[in-house]
Design a protein around this motif. Structure first.
Motif, PDB file in Angstrom:
ATOM      1  N   THR A 145      52.110  30.505 -99.402  1.00  0.00           N
ATOM      2  CA  THR A 145      53.179  30.133-100.437  1.00  0.00           C
ATOM      3  C   THR A 145      52.820  28.746-100.482  1.00  0.00           C
ATOM      4  O   THR A 145      52.115  27.918-100.057  1.00  0.00           O
ATOM      5  N   SER A 146      53.113  28.548-101.930  1.00  0.00           N
ATOM      6  CA  SER A 146      53.354  27.021-102.369  1.00  0.00           C
ATOM      7  C   SER A 146      54.297  26.132-101.836  1.00  0.00           C
ATOM      8  O   SER A 146      54.493  25.096-101.962  1.00  0.00           O
ATOM      9  N   LEU A 147      55.262  26.833-100.937  1.00  0.00           N
ATOM     10  CA  LEU A 147      56.420  25.989-100.362  1.00  0.00           C
ATOM     11  C   LEU A 147      56.114  25.498 -99.187  1.00  0.00           C
ATOM     12  O   LEU A 147      55.341  26.193 -98.435  1.00  0.00           O
ATOM     13  N   ASP A 148      56.214  24.378 -98.970  1.00  0.00           N
ATOM     14  CA  ASP A 148      55.723  23.511 -97.871  1.00  0.00           C
ATOM     15  C   ASP A 148      56.757  23.005 -96.968  1.00  0.00           C
ATOM     16  O   ASP A 148      56.463  21.783 -96.074  1.00  0.00           O
ATOM     17  N   ARG A 149      58.092  23.097 -97.228  1.00  0.00           N
ATOM     18  CA  ARG A 149      59.035  22.410 -96.544  1.00  0.00           C
ATOM     19  C   ARG A 149      59.229  23.156 -95.059  1.00  0.00           C
ATOM     20  O   ARG A 149      58.826  24.373 -94.958  1.00  0.00           O
ATOM     21  N   VAL A 150      59.580  22.376 -94.056  1.00  0.00           N
ATOM     22  CA  VAL A 150      59.575  22.880 -92.711  1.00  0.00           C
ATOM     23  C   VAL A 150      60.665  24.039 -92.590  1.00  0.00           C
ATOM     24  O   VAL A 150      60.450  25.383 -92.134  1.00  0.00           O
ATOM     25  N   ALA A 151      61.749  24.141 -93.411  1.00  0.00           N
ATOM     26  CA  ALA A 151      62.833  25.164 -93.564  1.00  0.00           C
ATOM     27  C   ALA A 151      62.033  26.434 -94.111  1.00  0.00           C
ATOM     28  O   ALA A 151      62.350  27.512 -93.665  1.00  0.00           O
ATOM     29  N   ARG A 161      61.791  30.088 -91.965  1.00  0.00           N
ATOM     30  CA  ARG A 161      62.153  31.088 -92.316  1.00  0.00           C
ATOM     31  C   ARG A 161      61.029  32.219 -92.359  1.00  0.00           C
ATOM     32  O   ARG A 161      61.352  33.343 -92.343  1.00  0.00           O
ATOM     33  N   ALA A 162      59.809  31.894 -92.847  1.00  0.00           N
ATOM     34  CA  ALA A 162      58.658  32.765 -92.677  1.00  0.00           C
ATOM     35  C   ALA A 162      58.658  33.425 -91.269  1.00  0.00           C
ATOM     36  O   ALA A 162      58.494  34.624 -91.173  1.00  0.00           O
ATOM     37  N   LEU A 163      58.723  32.536 -90.324  1.00  0.00           N
ATOM     38  CA  LEU A 163      58.394  32.905 -89.023  1.00  0.00           C
ATOM     39  C   LEU A 163      59.564  33.800 -88.393  1.00  0.00           C
ATOM     40  O   LEU A 163      59.450  34.495 -87.749  1.00  0.00           O
ATOM     41  N   GLU A 164      60.734  33.159 -88.799  1.00  0.00           N
ATOM     42  CA  GLU A 164      62.080  34.255 -88.669  1.00  0.00           C
ATOM     43  C   GLU A 164      61.918  35.723 -89.194  1.00  0.00           C
ATOM     44  O   GLU A 164      62.563  36.649 -88.788  1.00  0.00           O
ATOM     45  N   ALA A 165      61.422  35.834 -90.263  1.00  0.00           N
ATOM     46  CA  ALA A 165      61.058  37.141 -91.171  1.00  0.00           C
ATOM     47  C   ALA A 165      59.872  37.767 -90.226  1.00  0.00           C
ATOM     48  O   ALA A 165      60.000  39.230 -90.596  1.00  0.00           O
ATOM     49  N   GLY A 166      59.430  37.254 -89.152  1.00  0.00           N
ATOM     50  CA  GLY A 166      58.543  38.119 -88.506  1.00  0.00           C
ATOM     51  C   GLY A 166      57.086  37.687 -88.849  1.00  0.00           C
ATOM     52  O   GLY A 166      55.884  38.395 -88.256  1.00  0.00           O
ATOM     53  N   ALA A 167      56.680  36.677 -89.571  1.00  0.00           N
ATOM     54  CA  ALA A 167      55.375  36.385 -90.027  1.00  0.00           C
ATOM     55  C   ALA A 167      54.469  35.830 -88.736  1.00  0.00           C
ATOM     56  O   ALA A 167      55.218  35.139 -88.070  1.00  0.00           O
ATOM     57  N   ASP A 168      53.296  36.365 -88.792  1.00  0.00           N
ATOM     58  CA  ASP A 168      52.417  35.715 -87.679  1.00  0.00           C
ATOM     59  C   ASP A 168      51.981  34.664 -87.879  1.00  0.00           C
ATOM     60  O   ASP A 168      51.344  33.956 -86.893  1.00  0.00           O
ATOM     61  N   ASP A 169      51.861  34.253 -89.056  1.00  0.00           N
ATOM     62  CA  ASP A 169      51.026  32.996 -89.831  1.00  0.00           C
ATOM     63  C   ASP A 169      51.479  32.502 -90.938  1.00  0.00           C
ATOM     64  O   ASP A 169      52.015  33.451 -91.710  1.00  0.00           O
ATOM     65  N   TYR A 170      51.021  31.200 -91.552  1.00  0.00           N
ATOM     66  CA  TYR A 170      51.708  30.964 -92.863  1.00  0.00           C
ATOM     67  C   TYR A 170      50.217  30.042 -93.397  1.00  0.00           C
ATOM     68  O   TYR A 170      49.774  29.331 -92.418  1.00  0.00           O
ATOM     69  N   MET A 171      50.166  30.027 -94.536  1.00  0.00           N
ATOM     70  CA  MET A 171      49.182  29.010 -95.295  1.00  0.00           C
ATOM     71  C   MET A 171      49.598  28.508 -96.626  1.00  0.00           C
ATOM     72  O   MET A 171      50.690  29.331 -97.204  1.00  0.00           O
TER      73      MET A 171
END
Length: 614
Positions: free
Chosen positions: A377-383, A387-397
């Motif tokens: 995602t282009s979104l880079d705020r902590v929130a 939200r991504a981790l709460e949705a169940g994501a294992d990782d993010y970039m």
């Protein structure tokens, strides 16, 4: 500007004129005392005639002379002589970028040149200096092709002149002016970055984006017209390149890339998707893959932008996997339901159903909930990350993706998938966390797999039971899981840790034990996780255990972990040769490590290397 061949300006003897522009003439000159040829730029008469201009010229010349960067033309001297103001510059004799543009250049070459210029431009901006007239003719080329930015500050030196004279002649080059510059508004670094993107556009297409019969019409185009399509570009990545250029040429300064380096980084993955660039990807070790030889893993790329799907697919060309794509959340869920992939790379911002909802549905389905999901995602705020981790994501970039990081994370996730396909669902979560820790640092890619393999091999040599060998392997995979609680700034610090940072690092075995403790199947792994940093003489952490008081499996993993760390690059040091690493282990036997384990390990290194575990 009456400059004659043979005349002297200070200690410099003018030899010949080698260039002329609207603001100055350039001459080859010779300094006899230093036996050195230089370039002398002689400026308009008003710089020497008017005291105000002389003062401004002197201030700007000193400011530019303080810029020290290999891709900025060096200003070594300045002065006044016979009514002339002049700058003494490094002599660059490979021509200018203007000689190269006019037809599309190869993307790799464009990015190579732009990357060097971006460093120069960002360096100048960091020192509070704008260029104001960035264009191909102000980019000089050494004979080896190295580019240098010239004419910093000249436009500022002439700043009190009207940009548009009574005759309608523009001070500057309309084709490369930013919208705010064209509108005669205050400018900042974003204006230079716009001009830099115009240069990139011209290099890639062979033409400037805006042309017209009059300078005023060109300026108006910058302010009002959208960027023309890059029709000259071909291939699967053309849409990505155009999208990057379009952002770099945004009308509003705040919508552009924040730095020149960020702009080039966005282009860079498109330049060498097959990993053939000169960048040091050799630091990412090639490891034995834990996948079934008769099955190629599948990666599903979900993004509503065709350019992004093409880009990621190209970046994964060197990874042993099949890439499938989906353009929205609904179609992605249908693909996953019909044939579950081994990994999902998921965009966040999509129409109809965003990535968060897609991820929630993947994780809510028992048939797909164990598929690793990486949000991109282009979104880079902590929130947004939470939200991504709460949705169940294992990782993010974060976009724009870096190819080396993407490849490292995909390989790590695919190894994870192939390993935990045989584990219970609770262990999946733990192994996913361990993979996320490893993927944070490209230096440690496959580290845990090598430790696990070598620990199991040493355990076998020691005659341990099958259950102990299984614990060694699984414990080796997740021995550093507690580092999920250590800040990246500490894990990736390129120098020694201070006392507070050491304390934080020393907590990771306890954090790891607490993470795994709830697992019924993890009981045999807890001593490995908690005690693999104990020293044989009792000086280790966290429990100051010594000798046989240290759990045997932890002693084995400790030796394998230390050796792998020694022979691979780390942020704070380069890898050591195998012989030197073995000498360190031998010297530490009985003090830091179990002598019996060290002896077996040293004897077994040739076989471990053949297995890819060392």
């Amino acid at each position: 500007m009456n400059v004659r061949d043979g005349m002297t300006l200070g200690p410099y003897r003018v030899i010949e004129r080698i260039g002329r522009g609207g603001m100055a003439s350039v001459h080859r000159a010779y300094h006899p005392g230093l036996d050195r040829y230089v370039a002398i730029k002689v400026l308009p008469d008003f710089f020497a005639d008017d005291p105000g201009y002389r003062e401004r010229f002197q201030q700007e010349a000193r400011s530019v002379a303080r810029l020290k960067h290999p891709n900025i033309l060096e200003v070594s001297d300045f002065g006044y002589e016979e009514g002339l103001a002049y700058l003494v510059l490094e002599l660059v004799e490979g021509g200018t970028l203007q000689d190269r543009v006019g037809s599309p250049m190869e993307l790799r070459e464009v990015v190579l040149i732009l990357e060097q210029l971006a460093g120069a431009l960002d360096h100048a901006h960091a020192h509070g200096i704008l260029h104001r007239d960035l264009k191909p003719s102000n980019i000089l080329l050494h004979k080896d092709g190295t580019p240098v930015l010239a004419d910093f500050g000249l436009a500022r030196m002439a700043g009190s002149l009207r940009r548009l004279t009574s005759s309608g002649t523009v001070m500057g080059t309309p084709e490369y002016m930013s919208p705010e510059q064209a509108a005669d508004e205050p400018i900042g670094p974003a204006s230079d970055l716009y001009s830099f993107a115009i240069v990139a556009y011209e290099m890639l297409t062979g033409r400037v984006p805006f042309g017209a019969d009059t300078p005023a019409a060109v300026l108006l185009s910058h302010v009002t017209k959208p960027m023309p399509s890059t029709r000259e570009l071909r291939g699967e990545l053309s849409a990505h390149i155009e999208e990057v250029l379009r952002r770099a040429l945004a009308k509003r300064p705040e919508d552009r890339f924040q730095t020149a380096a960020a702009f080039v980084a966005a282009l860079k993955p498109a330049a060498w998707p097959n990993g053939k660039s000169g960048e040091a990807i050799g630091n990412v070790p090639l490891t034995r893959r834990l996948i079934q030889p008769d099955r190629t893993p599948v990666v599903l790329v979900v993004d509503d932008g065709a350019a992004n799907r093409e880009l990621i697919e190209a970046c994964l060309a060197e990874v042993e996997c099949r890439v499938r794509t989906a353009e929205d959340g609904v179609s992605a869920l249908k693909v996953i339901s019909a044939s579950p992939p081994d990994l999902v790379l998921l965009d966040v911002q999509m129409p109809a159903m965003d990535g968060y909802e897609v991820c929630r549905r993947i994780k809510a389905n028992s048939a797909s909930r164990l598929i690793p999901v990486v949000m991109i995602t282009s979104l880079d705020r902590v929130a947004d990350r939470v939200r991504a981790l709460e949705a169940g994501a294992d990782d993010y970039m974060t976009k724009p993706v870096d190819r080396v990081e993407l490849v490292a994370r995909v390989r790590s996730a695919l190894r994870l998938k192939s390993t935990y396909d045989s584990l219970d669902s609770a262990e999946h979560v733990i192994f996913a966390l361990a993979a996320a820790v490893e993927a944070k640092d490209p230096y440690t890619e496959a580290h845990t797999h090598r430790v696990a393999e070598s620990a199991r091999r040493i355990g076998s040599r020691m005659g341990l039971s099958p259950s102990d060998l299984d614990a060694l392997y699984r414990g080796g995979l997740i021995h550093d899981i507690g580092k999920i609680g250590v800040p990246d700034a500490i894990l990736l610090k390129p120098g020694p840790l201070d006392a507070e940072e050491l304390m934080s690092m020393h907590l990771h075995p306890i954090i790891g034990e607490n993470i795994v403790a709830p697992l019924r199947s993890g009981a045999s792994l807890l001593p490995i996780i908690r005690n693999h940093h104990e020293n044989f003489d009792g000086s280790g952490y966290p429990d100051r255990l010594s000798g046989a008081g240290i759990p045997r499996l932890a002693r084995i993993v400790s030796v394998c972990d230390a050796f792998d760390a020694l022979v691979n690059d780390r942020p704070y040091r380069q890898r050591k040769p195998v012989d030197e690493a073995l000498a360190i282990l031998t010297a530490g036997a009985g003090r830091q490590w179990d002598p019996e384990v060290v002896d077996l390990f040293v004897k077994d290194v040739p076989l471990l290397k053949a297995l890819g575990a060392a």
